[in-house]
Design a protein around this motif. Sequence first.
Motif, mmCIF file in Angstrom:
data_model
loop_
_atom_site.group_PDB
_atom_site.id
_atom_site.type_symbol
_atom_site.label_atom_id
_atom_site.label_comp_id
_atom_site.label_asym_id
_atom_site.label_seq_id
_atom_site.Cartn_x
_atom_site.Cartn_y
_atom_site.Cartn_z
ATOM 1 N N ARG A 82 21.390 25.410 28.807
ATOM 2 C CA ARG A 82 20.909 25.544 29.635
ATOM 3 C C ARG A 82 19.490 25.070 29.219
ATOM 4 O O ARG A 82 18.537 25.859 28.115
ATOM 5 C CB ARG A 82 20.636 26.295 30.801
ATOM 6 C CG ARG A 82 19.456 25.707 32.082
ATOM 7 C CD ARG A 82 19.502 26.769 32.701
ATOM 8 N NE ARG A 82 18.754 28.136 32.731
ATOM 9 C CZ ARG A 82 19.242 29.270 32.333
ATOM 10 N NH1 ARG A 82 20.342 29.705 32.494
ATOM 11 N NH2 ARG A 82 18.243 30.313 31.437
ATOM 12 N N ARG A 107 15.151 24.794 43.276
ATOM 13 C CA ARG A 107 14.710 26.140 42.998
ATOM 14 C C ARG A 107 15.978 26.034 42.357
ATOM 15 O O ARG A 107 17.033 25.784 42.303
ATOM 16 C CB ARG A 107 14.921 26.746 44.181
ATOM 17 C CG ARG A 107 14.583 28.608 43.648
ATOM 18 C CD ARG A 107 13.236 28.875 43.056
ATOM 19 N NE ARG A 107 12.315 28.714 44.030
ATOM 20 C CZ ARG A 107 10.632 28.382 43.369
ATOM 21 N NH1 ARG A 107 10.706 27.279 42.709
ATOM 22 N NH2 ARG A 107 10.342 28.144 44.875
ATOM 23 N N HIS A 108 15.407 26.966 41.430
ATOM 24 C CA HIS A 108 16.696 27.599 40.107
ATOM 25 C C HIS A 108 17.266 28.490 40.093
ATOM 26 O O HIS A 108 15.863 29.503 40.382
ATOM 27 C CB HIS A 108 16.748 27.317 38.578
ATOM 28 C CG HIS A 108 17.629 28.007 37.602
ATOM 29 N ND1 HIS A 108 17.792 26.868 37.184
ATOM 30 C CD2 HIS A 108 17.647 28.920 37.134
ATOM 31 C CE1 HIS A 108 19.057 27.749 36.260
ATOM 32 N NE2 HIS A 108 18.398 28.945 36.112
ATOM 33 N N LYS A 129 17.717 26.581 47.415
ATOM 34 C CA LYS A 129 18.191 25.608 46.118
ATOM 35 C C LYS A 129 17.414 24.692 46.670
ATOM 36 O O LYS A 129 16.585 23.470 45.697
ATOM 37 C CB LYS A 129 19.373 25.521 46.406
ATOM 38 C CG LYS A 129 20.021 27.016 45.646
ATOM 39 C CD LYS A 129 21.008 26.435 45.277
ATOM 40 C CE LYS A 129 22.405 27.562 44.889
ATOM 41 N NZ LYS A 129 23.924 27.016 44.109
ATOM 42 N N HIS A 374 11.945 26.240 39.007
ATOM 43 C CA HIS A 374 12.113 25.206 39.467
ATOM 44 C C HIS A 374 12.751 24.089 39.019
ATOM 45 O O HIS A 374 13.712 24.438 37.834
ATOM 46 C CB HIS A 374 10.538 24.236 39.427
ATOM 47 C CG HIS A 374 9.534 23.875 40.097
ATOM 48 N ND1 HIS A 374 9.210 23.143 41.443
ATOM 49 C CD2 HIS A 374 9.042 25.956 40.329
ATOM 50 C CE1 HIS A 374 7.924 24.399 41.194
ATOM 51 N NE2 HIS A 374 8.328 25.642 41.293
ATOM 52 N N ARG A 375 13.853 23.057 39.619
ATOM 53 C CA ARG A 375 14.971 22.330 39.419
ATOM 54 C C ARG A 375 14.859 20.712 39.434
ATOM 55 O O ARG A 375 14.226 20.803 40.402
ATOM 56 C CB ARG A 375 16.661 23.400 39.653
ATOM 57 C CG ARG A 375 17.674 22.991 38.574
ATOM 58 C CD ARG A 375 19.026 22.805 39.865
ATOM 59 N NE ARG A 375 18.950 23.261 40.902
ATOM 60 C CZ ARG A 375 19.340 22.411 42.019
ATOM 61 N NH1 ARG A 375 19.485 21.072 41.900
ATOM 62 N NH2 ARG A 375 19.021 22.497 43.367
ATOM 63 N N THR A 377 16.012 17.591 40.462
ATOM 64 C CA THR A 377 16.989 16.674 41.224
ATOM 65 C C THR A 377 17.590 15.639 40.038
ATOM 66 O O THR A 377 17.866 15.696 40.295
ATOM 67 C CB THR A 377 16.865 16.889 42.689
ATOM 68 O OG1 THR A 377 15.474 15.703 42.696
ATOM 69 C CG2 THR A 377 16.381 18.163 43.150
ATOM 70 N N GLY A 390 18.877 17.903 36.467
ATOM 71 C CA GLY A 390 19.508 19.799 36.002
ATOM 72 C C GLY A 390 18.657 20.546 35.299
ATOM 73 O O GLY A 390 19.684 21.673 35.148
ATOM 74 N N SER A 391 17.926 20.073 34.298
ATOM 75 C CA SER A 391 16.827 21.178 34.104
ATOM 76 C C SER A 391 16.178 21.757 34.666
ATOM 77 O O SER A 391 15.693 21.369 35.841
ATOM 78 C CB SER A 391 15.629 19.973 33.003
ATOM 79 O OG SER A 391 16.671 18.843 32.219
ATOM 80 N N GLN A 392 16.207 23.170 34.120
ATOM 81 C CA GLN A 392 14.849 24.776 34.775
ATOM 82 C C GLN A 392 13.284 24.167 33.993
ATOM 83 O O GLN A 392 13.389 23.525 33.529
ATOM 84 C CB GLN A 392 15.496 25.054 34.650
ATOM 85 C CG GLN A 392 14.558 26.703 34.812
ATOM 86 C CD GLN A 392 15.394 28.414 33.600
ATOM 87 O OE1 GLN A 392 16.428 28.719 34.177
ATOM 88 N NE2 GLN A 392 14.465 29.333 34.405
#
Length: 510
Positions: A82, A107-108, A129, A374-375, A377, A390-392
């Motif tokens: 990740r 949300r991650h 999410k 956070h994540r 989109t 897709g990154s946190q």
Amino acid sequence: MEMHYSSNENVNNALFFLIFVFMLVIILAKIKLRRTSAPIPPGPFSWPVIGNLLQLRSNPHIKLKNMAQTYGPIMSLRLGARLVVVGLSPKAASEILKTHDSILSARHLSYTHPSSSPKLNKFAIGFAKECNEHWKNLRSICRVGLFSARAVQSQVKIREKNVANLVKYLHTKEGEVVDMSDLIFKLTLNTMGNILFSMDLFEFGPEENHSPGAQLKVLIAKFINLLASPNLADIFPILRRWDIQGKQKMAKDIHEKMFTIWNQTLKERREKKNIIREDFLDTLLDIGFNDDQINHLLLELLLAGTDTTKIIIIWALSNLIKNKNEMYKVRVELQTNIGDKILEESDIMVLPYLQACVKETIRMHPPIPFLLPHRATETCNVMNFTIPKGSQVLVNTWAMANDPSIWDDPSSYRPERFLDSGIDFKGNNFEFVPFGLGRRMCPGLPMAFAQVQYVVVCLVNTFNWFVPRDNDLDELDMEEVYHLAMRKKNPLEVIPRAVNQWIDIMKIGE
């Protein structure tokens, strides 16, 4: 025959040339893309497979702040497979939480958390999410029923009554060592239990171990420990389909046991619809929510409304006990602006120094140092760096709170810095965002802040506080530990002695 061979050779040569040109165009395009698109944020060398896991095993908020001196105010690292992007400056916080809020507000979630399941995630608010229409509807229900100015005002008597119960109990423990960390946790649980479903979860005194909150307290501790321990599925996504550590099953079992604490109340309320308690459970029943929806939503609200609130109260009280001059100033302000009348929650409005003390506490000890993760989109550009889809994404609020380029002498407890400064934590100052910003800003902030201030001022106004073993107050232990939240490593154990013996305690909260 010879001409036929020559023709095939020409065709093959032509195909080879076209393929060569096609591949050359693709290679040149990729080179150009690499030159024109922004790189990901810089960061430390990551090892194969494990990434930077070994570098962040303890106190990650401190280690990332130190790394930022090398890699800058926005950096990246890898936790297994990740990619994690961390912002550590007001500029980074502004772009992550405001400019690109729509893209970075997903949300991650750890795969340990039950809300990582698509079936259960639709019941979540803070752990939802996506910020979709269903999430907006749930958030609106909670805002109107719990967090609006009108709702917070309607809860005043509940908060005052629960504080009164704690004060009365402390009067019976004068001169004895009390664990204020434990008592404040019970206070916040009781307050939320009353607001959500009109239930006292604890009784202060000898019967408290037989109250429903005793089991809930144990289950909450287990759940927090479970979330804080690493799940291999978070590090290696290929393992997601198997719960090889059994963590998802354990978390689900804990949740089910928690639900039993108020299930009888829920059942009785459904069977006797004519009984109106005017609490949040009634609101959910009137809307038509089923038991699963109610259970998961109530549990999320109960946990969110108790843990961080307790943490802030404990740090605020600890700071005032340790800093005698600031404690004296709060009491002078109380005597000047309130006098001898019984304290009410509305009195907080005329106590600016007390408010500054609470703000300074939150600055020094932000309850959730990284906010909730956070994540992304979609891929976006933040501070001229690429944040891949897709990154946190994290914001290190602790790093900003301890940055000397932002705050003068940040390690010192100085409430005066908030007097007449105009700085607040409601999203107007990016150097001070302990509760987030934008879509994911904590919706329960008005309720929690009202409770924090009222609890602290009542405890300060009613008791003098002493450290066990006749130690000087300056020696009060203030060691922190990062355990999902910024907690006091050791419980706040102090000795209360009444200041105002003449106060009719029975009138508080009436």
